[in-house]
Design an enzyme around this catalytic site. Structure first.
Site, PDB file in Angstrom:
ATOM      1  N   SER A  79       0.861  -1.637   0.095  1.00  0.00           N
ATOM      2  CA  SER A  79      -0.115   0.341   0.167  1.00  0.00           C
ATOM      3  C   SER A  79       0.951   0.971   0.707  1.00  0.00           C
ATOM      4  O   SER A  79       2.107   1.272   0.134  1.00  0.00           O
ATOM      5  CB  SER A  79      -0.872  -0.314   1.587  1.00  0.00           C
ATOM      6  N   LYS A  80       0.029   2.428   0.450  1.00  0.00           N
ATOM      7  CA  LYS A  80       1.331   3.618   0.114  1.00  0.00           C
ATOM      8  C   LYS A  80       1.891   3.921   1.056  1.00  0.00           C
ATOM      9  O   LYS A  80       3.442   4.350   1.095  1.00  0.00           O
ATOM     10  CB  LYS A  80       0.473   4.821  -0.266  1.00  0.00           C
ATOM     11  N   ARG A  81       1.596   2.937   1.550  1.00  0.00           N
ATOM     12  CA  ARG A  81       2.376   3.029   3.576  1.00  0.00           C
ATOM     13  C   ARG A  81       3.701   3.109   3.969  1.00  0.00           C
ATOM     14  O   ARG A  81       4.446   2.744   4.419  1.00  0.00           O
ATOM     15  CB  ARG A  81       1.546   3.118   4.681  1.00  0.00           C
ATOM     16  N   HIS A  82       4.495   1.335   2.245  1.00  0.00           N
ATOM     17  CA  HIS A  82       5.060   0.712   2.365  1.00  0.00           C
ATOM     18  C   HIS A  82       5.635   1.062   1.671  1.00  0.00           C
ATOM     19  O   HIS A  82       6.865   0.501   0.883  1.00  0.00           O
ATOM     20  CB  HIS A  82       4.476  -0.825   1.861  1.00  0.00           C
ATOM     21  N   GLY A  83       5.062   1.985   0.277  1.00  0.00           N
ATOM     22  CA  GLY A  83       5.694   2.521  -0.915  1.00  0.00           C
ATOM     23  C   GLY A  83       5.203   2.365  -2.381  1.00  0.00           C
ATOM     24  O   GLY A  83       5.993   2.083  -3.111  1.00  0.00           O
TER      25      GLY A  83
END
Length: 470
Positions: free
Chosen positions: A244-248
């Site tokens: 997800s966006k929080r992972h990159g």
């Protein structure tokens, strides 16, 4: 793989947002496979979702692929422009008995779903118009066209990564291939386009596996040869959850703006789910020579920013200084408004050997090179402020005459002067070099201090020391 067939791969993104990193990896694998076999790598923009497809997103896909160095062959194919061809195939299937008109209303379909839920059955179309006479159709209802899926047996997908996958045909319902407004649906359009473009190998995420079963049935109904398939396990975050966006899960353009080099991204992405023994760092030429479908892993790979930074740092250290200076200046000009003058470029190239040894990204290079554009008097960061205490300022004041007396302003000559001064004052070199670094750069971290002196030049360097000397 059939060796007599020229390899043709394709990358087929939907332009409804940025080119995300998973899409970048898919494009890379298709590009590598085509280049390995001396084949063709095609680009198709699946822009049939007219409400969500935008010109800006299409341009972002083009820019992202070009930045990654993944040039495609020929002109991009725009799927929406081929709708007439897709409709013709739907009508041909209708005429051959491989498809039929379905007049089921939305209310009927919802009732069908509710009953399936209540009975604990899979939610799928029940085939109520499969064998009915269209003469029984209610007035004023525009029908969809549904594919007549086989009801018995299995659909078998032979996959280069997963192996053999079997789907019970009674679990695959009659999918819609043309909507009531005459627009073709995804699974039909993809098959027609891949067939017409001569695609021999489809390499894509394993979230498309069920689509592959449905598309295989359409190929068979049309009497067309199906491509070979390779389904890639998806990319997960470091915690094993879906990326997800929080992972990159950022756009490819975001990684460019974070200061990663395209060759580092290619190296990192190809190792994200594919391996060649224990090799971690290898050139794009080596990746092309080695790439095969059989070495793609069977499990989801995990995105790791630390690993990416490590790979990027390697490529920064290996890169040409002038190229790095140009890339850093372009990035900092775009993001922070630097004035990329020829003079600044020359200074940055001169300082680059010391700068690039510590930097993991171009952003870090830019931050470390800020001393080159800093205006007097320098703004000191917290660490530099602590270093420049009264004792340190006194040391700089006593050092200044020796530096002013220098005839040749070179790193070698300034080092000789500073070392001689430290020895005469019975000081360790760091006791002189650290305040000097703080005065010249406004920070406690910089390239080698004597390189900094040389790069700044006599007048600027002496002026900065005077500003801080007691």
């Amino acid at each position: 793989m059939t060796e007599t067939k020229k390899v043709v791969t394709r990358f087929a993104p939907s332009p409804t947002g940025y080119l995300h990193i998973g899409g970048g990896r898919t494009a890379l694998f298709n590009w590598l496979f085509a280049r390995h076999h001396g084949g063709t790598f095609l680009l198709r923009i699946e822009d049939t979702d007219r409400e969500r497809s935008t010109d800006a997103a299409i341009e972002a896909i083009f820019e992202g692929l070009r930045w990654l160095g993944l040039e495609w062959d020929g002109e991009p194919v725009m799927q929406f422009a081929r709708q007439a061809r897709h409709r013709d195939v739907a009508l041909e299937m209708l005429a051959k008995g491989h498809a039929y008109y379905c007049y089921a209303s939305q209310a009927e379909l919802e009732e069908m779903r509710e009953l399936a839920r209540a009975e604990g059955r899979p939610i799928k179309y029940d085939g109520r118009w499969r064998d009915r006479d269209p003469a029984e159709a209610p007035e004023g209802v525009k029908p969809v066209i549904r594919f007549r899926s086989p009801e018995q047996g299995e659909t078998v997908v032979q996959d280069h990564v997963i192996g053999e996958v079997r789907f019970a045909n009674d679990q695959l319902d009659d999918l819609i291939i043309m909507r009531s407004d005459g627009t073709p649906t995804y699974n039909l359009s993809v098959v027609v386009d891949d067939h017409d473009m001569g695609v021999t190998h489809i390499i894509r995420g394993d979230d498309h596996l069920t689509n592959t079963a449905r598309q295989s049935q359409i190929y068979a109904a049309m009497g067309w040869d199906a491509p070979e398939f390779a389904h890639l396990p998806l990319i997960h975050g470091p915690d094993g959850a879906k990326l997800s966006k929080r992972h990159g899960a950022l756009g490819v353009d975001a990684y460019r703006d974070l200061g990663y080099l395209p060759e580092a991204m290619r190296n990192y992405l190809v190792r994200l789910g594919w391996s060649h023994g224990d090799d971690e760092i290898f050139s794009t030429e080596q990746a092309i020579a080695w790439f095969n479908l059989e070495s793609i892993g069977h499990s989801p790979s995990r995105f790791d920013f630390d690993k990416l930074e490590s790979v990027n740092a390697h490529y920064i250290r290996q890169a040409d200084d002038a190229r790095l200076a140009d890339d850093t200046l372009a990035l900092m000009a775009r993001l922070q408004g630097w004035d990329a003058t020829p003079e600044l470029r020359a200074k940055l190239i001169e300082a680059m050997p010391g700068l690039k040894e510590r930097a993991k990204t171009l952003i870090e290079l830019g931050k470390a090179a800020r001393f080159l554009i800093a205006q007097r008097p320098l703004a000191l960061d917290e660490s530099a402020t602590k270093l420049l205490n009264d004792e340190a300022k006194g040391i700089l004041a006593r050092l200044l005459p020796s530096l002013e007396a220098l005839h040749d302003w070179t790193a070698e000559d300034s080092e000789g002067v500073v070392r001689a001064f430290a020895e005469s004052e019975n000081l360790k070199l760091g006791k002189v070099a650290q305040p000097l670094r703080a005065a010249l750069t406004g920070s406690s971290v910089s390239p080698p201090i004597f390189d900094v002196l040389a790069t700044l030049g006599r007048d600027e360097a002496l002026g900065r020391i005077k500003d801080q000397a007691a």
